[in-house]
Design a protein around this motif. Sequence first.
Motif, short mmCIF file in Angstrom:
data_model
loop_
_atom_site.label_atom_id
_atom_site.label_comp_id
_atom_site.label_asym_id
_atom_site.label_seq_id
_atom_site.Cartn_x
_atom_site.Cartn_y
_atom_site.Cartn_z
N ALA A 1 0.82 -1.21 0.00
CA ALA A 1 0.00 0.00 0.00
C ALA A 1 0.86 1.26 0.00
N VAL A 2 1.99 1.20 0.69
CA VAL A 2 2.90 2.35 0.73
C VAL A 2 3.38 2.70 -0.67
N ILE A 3 3.56 1.69 -1.52
CA ILE A 3 3.96 1.96 -2.90
C ILE A 3 2.92 2.84 -3.58
N GLY A 4 1.64 2.52 -3.39
CA GLY A 4 0.59 3.35 -3.97
C GLY A 4 0.63 4.78 -3.46
N ILE A 5 0.88 4.94 -2.16
CA ILE A 5 0.93 6.28 -1.56
C ILE A 5 2.08 7.09 -2.15
N ILE A 6 3.26 6.48 -2.25
CA ILE A 6 4.41 7.26 -2.72
C ILE A 6 4.37 7.49 -4.23
N VAL A 7 3.71 6.60 -4.99
CA VAL A 7 3.54 6.85 -6.43
C VAL A 7 2.74 8.13 -6.64
N ILE A 8 1.64 8.28 -5.92
CA ILE A 8 0.80 9.47 -6.07
C ILE A 8 1.56 10.71 -5.61
N SER A 9 2.28 10.61 -4.49
CA SER A 9 3.04 11.75 -3.99
C SER A 9 4.14 12.17 -4.96
N ALA A 10 4.86 11.18 -5.52
CA ALA A 10 5.92 11.49 -6.47
C ALA A 10 5.35 12.13 -7.74
N GLN A 11 4.19 11.67 -8.17
CA GLN A 11 3.56 12.24 -9.36
C GLN A 11 3.21 13.72 -9.14
N LYS A 12 2.66 14.03 -7.98
CA LYS A 12 2.29 15.41 -7.67
C LYS A 12 3.52 16.30 -7.58
N LEU A 13 4.56 15.81 -6.92
CA LEU A 13 5.79 16.59 -6.82
C LEU A 13 6.38 16.88 -8.20
N THR A 14 6.35 15.87 -9.07
CA THR A 14 6.92 16.03 -10.41
C THR A 14 6.16 17.08 -11.21
N LEU A 15 4.84 17.00 -11.20
CA LEU A 15 4.03 17.94 -11.97
C LEU A 15 4.18 19.37 -11.45
N LYS A 16 4.27 19.51 -10.13
CA LYS A 16 4.34 20.85 -9.54
C LYS A 16 5.72 21.49 -9.72
N SER A 17 6.78 20.70 -9.59
CA SER A 17 8.12 21.28 -9.53
C SER A 17 8.91 21.20 -10.83
N VAL A 18 8.64 20.20 -11.67
CA VAL A 18 9.38 20.05 -12.92
C VAL A 18 8.60 20.66 -14.08
N GLY A 19 7.28 20.45 -14.08
CA GLY A 19 6.43 21.07 -15.10
C GLY A 19 6.78 20.63 -16.50
#
Length: 373
Positions: free
Chosen positions: A112-130
């Motif tokens: 389940a932690v994998i699912g949590i960190i996948v979503i978190s990493a996706q949000k960080l990528t979209l917000k900071s790398v663009g």
Amino acid sequence: MICYMLRLGTFGFGGPVALVGYMRRDLVEQRNWILPADYKEGLALAQLAPGPLAAQLAIYMGYVHYRILGATLAGVAFVIPSFLMVAALGWAYVRFGGLPWMQAVFYGVGAAVIGIIVISAQKLTLKSVGKDKLLWAIYLLLALVTVATESEVAWLFIGAGVAVWLLRAPPKWLGNLPAAALAQLPLASGWFGALDVSLLAQIGIFFIKAGAFVFGSGLAIVPFLYGGVVTEHHWLSDKQFIDAVAVAMITPGPVVITVGFIGYLIAGLPGATIAALGTFIPCYLFTVIPAPYFKKYGKLPGVTAFVNGITAAAIGAISGSVIVIAKRSISDLPTAMIALLSILLLRKFKKLPEPLLVVMAALAGLALYPLLH
């Protein structure tokens, strides 16, 4: 802020990847307590300095408005809940001769932690790398290196920052970077090895080295801890160390809090306390000492470019670590299904509490693991 950090330390599951994502979501996007630029500076500083990523970012978030007092209280509030939990689990582990149920719980929670960190990493990528092509190139390079080496290469973070600085805001003159001095830091850790000191002093010295000379997140510090507590000092067995990492994954807060559990197994509550202090005091100092300079000079074009490069590198390494952790946590079809279901639930229900997801995964693990093993 203090109440928020207490709550995050108590209910923040998913390790550093998820925790830095929670702080952006909660403090920047929802509460508007922290400006996006301040968050980006904090993430860059946390990745640039040695020590646990999530704890350093929490300390910097406290520093933004309330300086030293805020940094101190935020850091303590963030760490203390998970420290108390792992100390209690350490007592139970010693008292009852191990935690046989932990394998079943970790079977579900790890997926389940994998699912949590996948979503978190996706949000960080979209917000900071663009859509920045240069930042995407750095992001992908660091992700690939992290997957290939299963570690975080500290000099690449600095190199990424320098590359973006030189390409986007080249200075009129170039000074010599103190790379030689930085390169000597890991060697300095060897100075302590020859000292003949008591057990608690040995624990303190080792965990100060862990906090002061290891870059990155829990992903980076785990191999360092293994080499010290299992291979070098023989304080723990392989099984005890694996159980310690499992404890870190099934408890909220920073993954590096496993040092409290390890310290308890070595020397009881005094050992747990010394291990935690030794790990977190260096990261606190590495955050609050350079913080004023980040605040003062952080808006200069060269510094902004440098921070953007390090941020892209940090998020790339974080995203790569998702794959590394997944290889250890997803071992068969049921764990793959738990991870996939976690991702789908978090995408479908934006406000689904992560602790509730972790509890459901733990129950699934307790039900499925005995049937499959």
